[in-house]
Design an enzyme around this catalytic site. Structure first.
Site, PDB file in Angstrom:
ATOM      1  N   GLU A 115       0.770  -1.217   0.031  1.00 47.90           N
ATOM      2  CA  GLU A 115      -0.163   0.125  -0.003  1.00 47.90           C
ATOM      3  C   GLU A 115       0.790   1.171   0.066  1.00 47.90           C
ATOM      4  O   GLU A 115       1.794   1.394   0.652  1.00 47.90           O
ATOM      5  CB  GLU A 115      -0.852  -0.095   1.244  1.00 47.90           C
ATOM      6  CG  GLU A 115      -2.060  -0.815   0.995  1.00 47.90           C
ATOM      7  CD  GLU A 115      -2.954  -1.274   1.997  1.00 47.90           C
ATOM      8  OE1 GLU A 115      -4.041  -1.547   1.898  1.00 47.90           O
ATOM      9  OE2 GLU A 115      -2.746  -0.922   3.117  1.00 47.90           O
ATOM     10  N   CYS A 128       3.416   8.418   1.130  1.00 49.65           N
ATOM     11  CA  CYS A 128       4.092   7.402   2.238  1.00 49.65           C
ATOM     12  C   CYS A 128       4.006   6.276   1.442  1.00 49.65           C
ATOM     13  O   CYS A 128       3.164   5.574   0.949  1.00 49.65           O
ATOM     14  CB  CYS A 128       3.001   7.363   3.158  1.00 49.65           C
ATOM     15  SG  CYS A 128       3.317   6.005   4.512  1.00 49.65           S
ATOM     16  N   CYS A 135       6.033  -6.710   7.509  1.00 50.22           N
ATOM     17  CA  CYS A 135       7.014  -6.314   8.331  1.00 50.22           C
ATOM     18  C   CYS A 135       7.314  -7.518   9.267  1.00 50.22           C
ATOM     19  O   CYS A 135       6.591  -8.250   9.632  1.00 50.22           O
ATOM     20  CB  CYS A 135       6.601  -5.196   9.320  1.00 50.22           C
ATOM     21  SG  CYS A 135       8.030  -4.638  10.057  1.00 50.22           S
ATOM     22  N   CYS A 139       5.621  -5.049  16.366  1.00 51.60           N
ATOM     23  CA  CYS A 139       5.131  -4.026  17.182  1.00 51.60           C
ATOM     24  C   CYS A 139       3.756  -4.149  17.415  1.00 51.60           C
ATOM     25  O   CYS A 139       2.999  -4.363  16.555  1.00 51.60           O
ATOM     26  CB  CYS A 139       5.522  -2.350  16.731  1.00 51.60           C
ATOM     27  SG  CYS A 139       7.052  -2.286  16.381  1.00 51.60           S
ATOM     28  N   CYS A 142       0.668  -1.989  15.988  1.00 56.81           N
ATOM     29  CA  CYS A 142       0.740  -1.677  14.128  1.00 56.81           C
ATOM     30  C   CYS A 142       0.095  -3.082  13.631  1.00 56.81           C
ATOM     31  O   CYS A 142       0.434  -4.251  13.793  1.00 56.81           O
ATOM     32  CB  CYS A 142       2.131  -1.623  13.945  1.00 56.81           C
ATOM     33  SG  CYS A 142       2.423  -1.420  12.334  1.00 56.81           S
ATOM     34  N   CYS A 369      -1.793   5.716   9.595  1.00 57.99           N
ATOM     35  CA  CYS A 369      -0.576   5.460  10.089  1.00 57.99           C
ATOM     36  C   CYS A 369      -0.876   4.223  10.795  1.00 57.99           C
ATOM     37  O   CYS A 369      -1.747   4.110  11.712  1.00 57.99           O
ATOM     38  CB  CYS A 369       0.224   6.185  11.391  1.00 57.99           C
ATOM     39  SG  CYS A 369       0.598   7.727  10.667  1.00 57.99           S
TER      40      CYS A 369
HETATM   41  N1  SAH Z   1       8.504   0.370  10.196  1.00 60.78           N
HETATM   42  C1  SAH Z   1       9.095   1.762  10.405  1.00 60.78           C
HETATM   43  C2  SAH Z   1       7.942   2.767   9.428  1.00 60.78           C
HETATM   44  C3  SAH Z   1       6.613   2.444   9.183  1.00 60.78           C
HETATM   45  S1  SAH Z   1       5.500   2.848  10.516  1.00 60.78           S
HETATM   46  C4  SAH Z   1       8.707   2.179  11.723  1.00 60.78           C
HETATM   47  O1  SAH Z   1       8.159   1.588  12.470  1.00 60.78           O
HETATM   48  O2  SAH Z   1       9.138   3.733  12.002  1.00 60.78           O
HETATM   49  C5  SAH Z   1       5.190   4.441  10.500  1.00 60.78           C
HETATM   50  C6  SAH Z   1       4.651   5.286  11.784  1.00 60.78           C
HETATM   51  O3  SAH Z   1       3.307   4.557  12.208  1.00 60.78           O
HETATM   52  C7  SAH Z   1       5.617   4.500  13.089  1.00 60.78           C
HETATM   53  O4  SAH Z   1       6.080   5.770  13.870  1.00 60.78           O
HETATM   54  C8  SAH Z   1       4.686   3.748  13.566  1.00 60.78           C
HETATM   55  O5  SAH Z   1       5.067   3.535  14.848  1.00 60.78           O
HETATM   56  C9  SAH Z   1       3.333   4.114  13.530  1.00 60.78           C
HETATM   57  N2  SAH Z   1       2.348   3.276  13.898  1.00 60.78           N
HETATM   58  C10 SAH Z   1       2.125   2.140  13.657  1.00 60.78           C
HETATM   59  N3  SAH Z   1       0.813   1.857  13.836  1.00 60.78           N
HETATM   60  C11 SAH Z   1       0.250   2.582  14.393  1.00 60.78           C
HETATM   61  C12 SAH Z   1      -1.087   2.866  14.686  1.00 60.78           C
HETATM   62  N4  SAH Z   1      -2.058   2.011  14.889  1.00 60.78           N
HETATM   63  N5  SAH Z   1      -1.586   4.201  15.109  1.00 60.78           N
HETATM   64  C13 SAH Z   1      -0.623   5.139  14.992  1.00 60.78           C
HETATM   65  N6  SAH Z   1       0.604   5.081  14.669  1.00 60.78           N
HETATM   66  C14 SAH Z   1       1.073   3.900  14.198  1.00 60.78           C
HETATM   67 FE1  SF4 Z   2       7.032  -2.816  11.433  1.00 65.32          FE
HETATM   68 FE2  SF4 Z   2       4.932  -1.553  12.145  1.00 65.32          FE
HETATM   69 FE3  SF4 Z   2       6.918  -2.002  13.988  1.00 65.32          FE
HETATM   70 FE4  SF4 Z   2       7.144  -0.156  11.743  1.00 65.32          FE
HETATM   71  S1  SF4 Z   2       5.648  -0.091  13.559  1.00 65.32           S
HETATM   72  S2  SF4 Z   2       8.602  -1.655  12.689  1.00 65.32           S
HETATM   73  S3  SF4 Z   2       5.982  -1.271  10.272  1.00 65.32           S
HETATM   74  S4  SF4 Z   2       5.662  -3.562  12.852  1.00 65.32           S
END
Ligand code: SAH
Ligand code: SF4
Length: 395
Positions: A115, A128, A135, A139, A142, A369
């Site tokens: 996406e 973006c 991934c 996390c 996420c 995000c």
């Molecule tokens: N993997 C990288 C880049 C992608 S995530 C990283 O983790 O930095 C882009 C941003 O969205 C990151 O700061 C991530 O922590 C945040 N993010 C992930 N899930 C989210 C959610 N459910 N609500 C708000 N932000 C989120």
């Molecule tokens: Fe991967 Fe989501 Fe963690 Fe970013 S925030 S490193 S995309 S699992």
């Protein structure tokens, strides 16, 4: 997710099917590009000029059909078409949010999908982009982190997302129109889509070099931001070899909480991460580091958290981006209340830092995000089905 959950999934990694047929020119570094032209019969003394002409067609004009490259002789165009292709990901669907945000589902080689999200604002347009299908990290807040199918994107697939979005938006200069005559719709790139960009370092680097090259997409390195969850050994390398702006998914102020939210913290903890970040601005000759901080109700949003955060980042030129948690089906967290988010922002702001609250964009189309997850996986395909689509035999 408990603290002893694995840092990475039991990942289903799909190797990329090596494409047969002509070599794709999109995503090749300059030396590789020139080498490919020479190998396909371009005289060595002409290679530099041909390379410049082709880069301009492909990356300045968005022209991918050799026959339309009118400053090349017909014979040379035919020779190129025999040896090369100019391929980018295919947009398979586009959803437009009530707020103008566009979410694209793009198909890449092997039938995989990623996406890409376009976010128009008054003074800029941010794209973006994704660096991986899924991934490997987990996390716990996420959505992408719940997707088990993972493959690294090629450099062509990474820069190709920018090109596909520019096609859709009509963002290429028309013939006769000079570069920079019209404001660009895609003026900024953030590597904040699916995947951990620093776990696909070389491809991300090669793609961003094309994005920054004056004969490539031609965006300033200050308009590109890479977000990492904290892959410490690659941070200095990112400064030296890419030099773009850096954002870090910080999200917690104690190792105990960060271990749970961003499990890679168990490998490289807060102190180690901060040490690497402290060196970044000097190494990359850039300004501030963006600290991303997702606001999770009663998890990381207290006044004490705000004060600890200030202490931790003291001495680092920083901007704190507060991200109200975006929900997804089955998510184990809730978004902090608005007055809590504002109170948190206020403490940071009063200490002299910019503390913007990121307005959720495109929530109605699951483009915000952390909401990205490709449909391939959403449909919960079996291992055999996925392997079959990728042209692989099942183990
Ligand atoms: N993997 C990288 C880049 C992608 S995530 C990283 O983790 O930095 C882009 C941003 O969205 C990151 O700061 C991530 O922590 C945040 N993010 C992930 N899930 C989210 C959610 N459910 N609500 C708000 N932000 C989120
Ligand atoms: Fe991967 Fe989501 Fe963690 Fe970013 S925030 S490193 S995309 S699992």
């Amino acid at each position: 997710m408990s603290a002893d959950a694995p840092i990475t999934h039991d990942v289903l990694t799909i190797p990329r099917k090596v494409p047969e047929g002509p070599l794709n020119l999109v995503g090749l570094t300059r030396p590789a590009f020139r080498q490919a032209l020479i190998a396909a019969g371009t005289p060595e003394r002409q290679a530099k000029m041909r390379e410049a002409q082709l880069w301009q067609w492909i990356y300045h004009r968005g022209v991918r059909d050799f026959s339309a490259m009118t400053n090349l002789s017909k014979a040379y165009r035919a020779q190129l078409a025999e040896n090369f292709s100019v391929d980018i990901p295919e947009i398979v669907s586009r959803q437009v949010s009530a707020d103008g945000t566009r979410k694209y589902l793009m198909r890449i080689a092997g039938g995989h999908e990623v996406e890409t999200v376009y976010i128009p604002e008054t003074d800029r347009g941010t794209l973006c982009i994704s660096s991986q299908v899924g991934c490997t990290l987990t996390c716990s807040f996420c959505h992408t982190g719940t997707q088990k199918l993972v493959r690294n994107l090629t450099a062509g697939e990474i820069v190709g997302q920018v090109m596909a979005a520019r096609d859709d938006l009509g963002d290429w200069p028309t013939l006769g129109e000079g570069m920079g005559e019209r404001p660009r719709l895609v003026s900024n790139i953030v590597l904040m889509g699916m995947g951990e960009p620093l776990y696909n370092f070389e491809n991300v680097r090669d793609a961003m070099k094309i994005a920054m090259d004056g004969e490539g997409i031609s965006l300033s390195r200050r308009r590109i931001t890479l977000s990492t969850s904290g892959v410490v050994p690659e941070i200095a390398r990112c400064a030296e070899e890419i030099g773009c702006l850096m954002a870090v998914s910080f999200h917690a102020t104690t190792d105990e909480v960060r271990d749970r939210l961003v499990p890679i913290n168990r490998k490289w903890n807060i102190a180690t991460l901060l040490e690497a970040l402290r060196a970044y601005p000097r190494l990359s000759n850039s300004e501030r580091i963006t600290f991303e901080y997702v606001m999770l109700k009663e998890v990381n949003d207290s006044e004490a958290d705000a004060r600890r955060l200030l202490k931790l980042i003291s001495g680092i030129p920083a901007k704190i981006n507060l991200i109200p948690f975006n929900e997804w089906p089955g998510a184990p967290y809730e978004r902090s209340d608005w007055d809590r988010i504002e109170a948190f922002a206020d403490i940071i702001y009063k200490a002299g830092y910019a503390a913007p609250i990121r307005t959720p964009r495109g929530e109605d189309i699951m483009a915000a995000c952390g909401q990205l997850k490709s449909a391939t996986e959403r449909a919960k395909k079996s291992r055999a089905e996925i392997a079959a689509e990728a042209g692989l035999s099942t183990p």
